[in-house]
Design a protein around this motif. Structure first.
Motif, PDB file in Angstrom:
ATOM      1  N   LEU A  30       0.835  -1.192   0.000  1.00 43.27           N
ATOM      2  CA  LEU A  30       0.000   0.000   0.000  1.00 43.27           C
ATOM      3  C   LEU A  30       0.874   1.247   0.000  1.00 43.27           C
ATOM      4  CD1 LEU A  30      -2.764   1.339   0.076  1.00 43.27           C
ATOM      5  CD2 LEU A  30      -2.739   1.089   2.560  1.00 43.27           C
ATOM      6  N   LYS A  31       1.973   1.212   0.735  1.00 48.89           N
ATOM      7  CA  LYS A  31       2.888   2.355   0.754  1.00 48.89           C
ATOM      8  C   LYS A  31       3.440   2.627  -0.636  1.00 48.89           C
ATOM      9  CE  LYS A  31       7.263   4.040   2.613  1.00 48.89           C
ATOM     10  NZ  LYS A  31       7.506   4.784   1.393  1.00 48.89           N
ATOM     11  N   ASN A  63      -4.158   1.899   9.306  1.00 51.53           N
ATOM     12  CA  ASN A  63      -4.251   0.461   9.059  1.00 51.53           C
ATOM     13  C   ASN A  63      -5.435  -0.229   9.729  1.00 51.53           C
ATOM     14  OD1 ASN A  63      -1.965   0.300   7.403  1.00 51.53           O
ATOM     15  ND2 ASN A  63      -0.640   0.348   9.203  1.00 51.53           N
ATOM     16  N   ASN A  64      -6.190   0.500  10.513  1.00 47.94           N
ATOM     17  CA  ASN A  64      -7.310  -0.089  11.220  1.00 47.94           C
ATOM     18  C   ASN A  64      -8.616   0.389  10.588  1.00 47.94           C
ATOM     19  OD1 ASN A  64      -9.520  -0.091  13.262  1.00 47.94           O
ATOM     20  ND2 ASN A  64      -7.946  -1.083  14.509  1.00 47.94           N
ATOM     21  N   LEU A  65      -9.408  -0.526  10.049  1.00 48.43           N
ATOM     22  CA  LEU A  65     -10.634  -0.181   9.334  1.00 48.43           C
ATOM     23  C   LEU A  65     -11.629   0.555  10.224  1.00 48.43           C
ATOM     24  CD1 LEU A  65     -12.339  -0.312   6.767  1.00 48.43           C
ATOM     25  CD2 LEU A  65     -13.088  -2.581   7.469  1.00 48.43           C
ATOM     26  N   PHE A  66     -11.784   0.120  11.461  1.00 52.75           N
ATOM     27  CA  PHE A  66     -12.738   0.758  12.370  1.00 52.75           C
ATOM     28  C   PHE A  66     -12.348   2.215  12.623  1.00 52.75           C
ATOM     29  CE2 PHE A  66     -13.961   1.974  16.697  1.00 52.75           C
ATOM     30  CZ  PHE A  66     -15.342   1.885  16.583  1.00 52.75           C
ATOM     31  N   ILE A  67     -11.076   2.457  12.916  1.00 50.95           N
ATOM     32  CA  ILE A  67     -10.611   3.824  13.173  1.00 50.95           C
ATOM     33  C   ILE A  67     -10.757   4.672  11.906  1.00 50.95           C
ATOM     34  CG2 ILE A  67      -8.560   5.218  13.698  1.00 50.95           C
ATOM     35  CD1 ILE A  67      -7.702   2.937  15.590  1.00 50.95           C
ATOM     36  N   LEU A 114     -14.222   2.333  -3.065  1.00 45.13           N
ATOM     37  CA  LEU A 114     -13.627   1.641  -4.204  1.00 45.13           C
ATOM     38  C   LEU A 114     -12.405   0.821  -3.799  1.00 45.13           C
ATOM     39  CD1 LEU A 114     -13.548   1.232  -7.319  1.00 45.13           C
ATOM     40  CD2 LEU A 114     -12.112   3.280  -7.426  1.00 45.13           C
ATOM     41  N   TYR A 115     -11.543   1.396  -2.977  1.00 43.99           N
ATOM     42  CA  TYR A 115     -10.272   0.751  -2.647  1.00 43.99           C
ATOM     43  C   TYR A 115     -10.249   0.042  -1.296  1.00 43.99           C
ATOM     44  CZ  TYR A 115      -8.335   2.903  -6.757  1.00 43.99           C
ATOM     45  OH  TYR A 115      -8.093   3.253  -8.054  1.00 43.99           O
ATOM     46  N   GLN A 116     -11.340   0.081  -0.540  1.00 40.81           N
ATOM     47  CA  GLN A 116     -11.372  -0.540   0.786  1.00 40.81           C
ATOM     48  C   GLN A 116     -10.923  -1.997   0.793  1.00 40.81           C
ATOM     49  OE1 GLN A 116     -14.913   0.152   3.107  1.00 40.81           O
ATOM     50  NE2 GLN A 116     -14.787  -1.882   3.996  1.00 40.81           N
ATOM     51  N   PRO A 117     -11.378  -2.814  -0.153  1.00 38.85           N
ATOM     52  CA  PRO A 117     -10.935  -4.215  -0.114  1.00 38.85           C
ATOM     53  C   PRO A 117      -9.420  -4.364  -0.234  1.00 38.85           C
ATOM     54  CG  PRO A 117     -12.771  -3.950  -1.628  1.00 38.85           C
ATOM     55  CD  PRO A 117     -12.346  -2.572  -1.224  1.00 38.85           C
ATOM     56  N   PHE A 118      -8.778  -3.418  -0.898  1.00 39.99           N
ATOM     57  CA  PHE A 118      -7.334  -3.515  -1.093  1.00 39.99           C
ATOM     58  C   PHE A 118      -6.562  -2.862   0.041  1.00 39.99           C
ATOM     59  CE2 PHE A 118      -9.552  -3.127  -5.138  1.00 39.99           C
ATOM     60  CZ  PHE A 118      -9.296  -4.389  -5.644  1.00 39.99           C
ATOM     61  N   MET A 119      -7.136  -1.833   0.654  1.00 38.15           N
ATOM     62  CA  MET A 119      -6.448  -1.104   1.718  1.00 38.15           C
ATOM     63  C   MET A 119      -6.260  -1.956   2.972  1.00 38.15           C
ATOM     64  SD  MET A 119      -8.287   2.605   1.361  1.00 38.15           S
ATOM     65  CE  MET A 119      -7.587   3.238   2.866  1.00 38.15           C
ATOM     66  N   PHE A 120      -7.215  -2.806   3.250  1.00 36.62           N
ATOM     67  CA  PHE A 120      -7.171  -3.564   4.492  1.00 36.62           C
ATOM     68  C   PHE A 120      -7.006  -5.059   4.259  1.00 36.62           C
ATOM     69  CE2 PHE A 120      -9.454   0.372   5.282  1.00 36.62           C
ATOM     70  CZ  PHE A 120      -8.668   0.888   6.306  1.00 36.62           C
TER      71      PHE A 120
END
Length: 173
Positions: A30-31, A63-67, A114-120
């Protein structure tokens, strides 16, 4: 696909998945992706509705989806509501700022969805089947220049800069 079809012709075997992409042999983090995006959009800015180039900044990675969702929700609802109250109290002197902020937050929300599945996503794809297919094709005399699909030679910067980002800009903006 053509090589895979030829390799499985007249065989009754279970489904085999061939992964050509980011894998343990050629991962993109991701970086790395964010660095490529920053460089791309710094060199190729899109224009806002006034025709002015949009300035990009380095992205802070959470890196934390909830936060991440909490921060986005606070920005999207609390900040917009507070500015709307201020706008009403000052007889709509901030309408332009509100519209611009709402547009930025809406764009951020769309990109996040759009990118959530890839970010986490924390897994790494194994491309062993693809490697075996590539080696079998070479062994059987298939011209590798015609059907070249070695995942470890994917140039991620080239792909994102020349294919992915221009398409996203064309589609979303």
């Amino acid at each position: 696909m053509i090589v895979a079809m030829a390799a499985h012709a007249n065989k009754s075997s279970p489904v085999t998945i061939y992964h050509v992409g980011s894998s343990f042999r050629n991962p993109i983090t991701l970086k790395d992706l964010l660095d490529i995006a920053f460089q791309y959009f710094r060199k190729n800015p899109w224009n806002n509705k006034e025709g002015k180039p949009v300035k990009v900044r380095k992205v802070i990675v959470i890196n934390n989806l909830f936060i991440f969702r909490m921060i986005l929700a606070i920005l999207f609802f609390v900040v917009v509501k507070a500015i709307k109250l201020l706008d009403v109290a000052t007889f709509h002197r901030f309408q332009g700022a509100i519209d611009e902020l709402h547009k930025k937050l809406t764009t951020t929300k769309k990109l996040t969805e759009l990118y959530q599945p890839f970010m986490f996503f924390k897994s790494i794809f194994v491309d062993q089947n693809t490697e075996e297919l590539r080696l079998a094709a070479r062994k059987n005399g298939v011209d590798e220049n015609v059907f070249y699909f070695d995942p470890k030679h994917l140039d991620w910067e080239d792909y994102f800069s020349n294919i992915h980002f221009p398409t996203v800009v064309k589609t979303l903006f």
